[in-house]
Design an enzyme around this catalytic site. Sequence first.
Site, short mmCIF file in Angstrom:
data_model
loop_
_atom_site.label_atom_id
_atom_site.label_comp_id
_atom_site.label_asym_id
_atom_site.label_seq_id
_atom_site.Cartn_x
_atom_site.Cartn_y
_atom_site.Cartn_z
N ILE A 1 -2.42 21.03 14.03
CA ILE A 1 -1.15 20.55 14.62
C ILE A 1 -0.07 20.54 13.55
O ILE A 1 1.07 20.93 13.79
CB ILE A 1 -1.32 19.17 15.28
CG1 ILE A 1 -2.14 19.31 16.56
CG2 ILE A 1 0.02 18.52 15.59
CD1 ILE A 1 -2.41 18.03 17.32
N GLY A 2 -0.43 20.13 12.33
CA GLY A 2 0.52 20.13 11.21
C GLY A 2 1.07 21.52 10.93
O GLY A 2 2.28 21.71 10.77
N THR B 1 -1.88 18.81 7.03
CA THR B 1 -1.68 20.23 7.34
C THR B 1 -2.87 20.81 8.11
O THR B 1 -3.32 21.91 7.85
CB THR B 1 -1.44 21.05 6.04
OG1 THR B 1 -2.50 20.75 5.14
CG2 THR B 1 -0.12 20.73 5.42
N GLY B 2 -3.37 20.02 9.08
CA GLY B 2 -4.39 20.55 9.99
C GLY B 2 -3.71 21.48 10.98
O GLY B 2 -2.58 21.91 10.77
N CYS C 1 -7.42 15.55 20.50
CA CYS C 1 -6.53 14.40 20.54
C CYS C 1 -6.30 13.94 21.98
O CYS C 1 -5.85 12.83 22.22
CB CYS C 1 -5.20 14.69 19.84
SG CYS C 1 -4.41 16.19 20.42
#
Length: 418
Positions: free
Chosen positions: A197-198, A194-195, A58
Site C-alpha cells: 500500500i505504501g 513501504t509495503g 486489511c
Amino acid sequence: MRDYHISKHNSFYAVGLSYKKADAEVRGKFSLDVPAIDHILGKAKEIGIDGLLAISTCNRTELYGFAQHPYQLIKLLCDETHGTVEEFQEVAYVYKNHDAISHMFKVGTGLDSQILGDFEIISQIKQGFYRAKKYDMANPFMERLCNAVIQASKRIKNETEISSGATSVAFASVKYILDNVDDISDKNILLFGTGKIGRNTCENLVKHSNNSHITLINRTREKAEDIAGKFQLTVKDYGDLQTEIRKADILVVATGAQLPTVSKALIYPKKPLLVLDLSVPKNVSDDVKELDNVTLVHLDQLSQITDETLAKRKEYVPKAEAIIEKVKKDFLKWLETRKFAPVINALKDKLNTMKTEEIDFQTKKIEGFDQIQAEIISDRIIQKITKQFANHLKSNEVDTDDSLELIQKVFQLELHSK
C-alpha cells in the site's frame, strides 16, 4: 441445490469477517500474519482437517476449509488471534458448501472488495494456496477451486472494465489529500512504511500531486531506497522519524505492524498536520486526535470515497457475474464428476473382469478364436456402457446419490478408496 462434499463427514466452510460488519479495530484483532497462518495450518492438520486456506488482508480475515462443524475453524482462528469467539460471532459470516464456493468466487474477483474491482485479493488467495500446499493442506478440491477463482479473476480483468480507472486504497488516500489540502505541490509529505500500500500510495502521490517534497522512511532503509530510486525521492533513517514528522504537513502511515507505530509522543505539531493511517490493525494511536493541529483519517473513511470511477465500474458487475457463473459451473461439473468417478471406475473394473473371464472361456472353447479382435470389440462396448452411465449421472434430472447406490447394488461393486 445439492450439497457438495469431498468426504461423507465433512462439509466445506468459509468463515470470516470483513469491513462490511467489522471496523478496523475489530479486524485488527483477527488479522493474521504469515507465522500465524502457518501455525493455523499446522494445528488444523493435527486435528484432522483436510484442506484449509487462510487469507488475511486489511479488509478481511477468512478461513476456507473442510470440517465437521464450522466451530472447528472459528476456534482455530480465535486461538491464534487477539479476538474472542464472542467478538468474532458478532461480526462474522459462515458459508457452507455451495455458498462457500460462491463466496470465494465473489471475494477473489473483487466484487466483495471495499473498493469494487480491487484485485489485490487474488494475490492473497495465491499466497494462501501456496502456504496450504506447503503444509500439505491443499487437497485436489482446494487446488481446483483456487485455480477456477484465479481464472475467473483474470477473465474479468481482461473482458470487463471493472478495474479501470485509478481506484484503490492508495488512490483513495491521494484523492483525499488532493481534495482537502491546498497548494499540495508545496507541502512536505512523509511516507512511513513501504509495503504494497505504501508503494502504491507513493506512486499515486508522485503521479497526481506534482510534489517533489516527499520523504520515505522504512524500518529497513534498503526497501525505502529501492522505491525512492524509481521516483527520485528523499530517504531518511528510521531514527529520524520524529524529526521528519515535525517537518511534515502530511504523514502517510502504511506500516504493517501489529501495534501502533506512531503515537502522540512522536508528534509536536507547530503547524497543521494531516495523518493518514492506511494500516490494519491501526498503526496510528488514537491519542494523536488529542492534539489541536492534527487531523487523523483512517483507511475505512478513505474507502468510502465514491467517485465517477466507481459508478462506472458498477455497470460491469453483471458481466463479471456472468463470467463467474460460467467458470463456477465448470468447477461444479468437475466436482460432480469427481463424486461419481470411483463408482464409474469400479464399474469399469467389474466389466473388464467379466470381459477377461469370457475371453478366457471362449479361447478354450473355440479353436482359432481371435482374442485380439474380441478384446477390441469388448473394450469399445465397455467404453460405451460406462459413458452411458456417466452421462446419466451428470444429468440434472437425476438424483445422483440414489443412482450411485443402485449401480453399486446391481453390479455388486466394491469401491477402493484411495
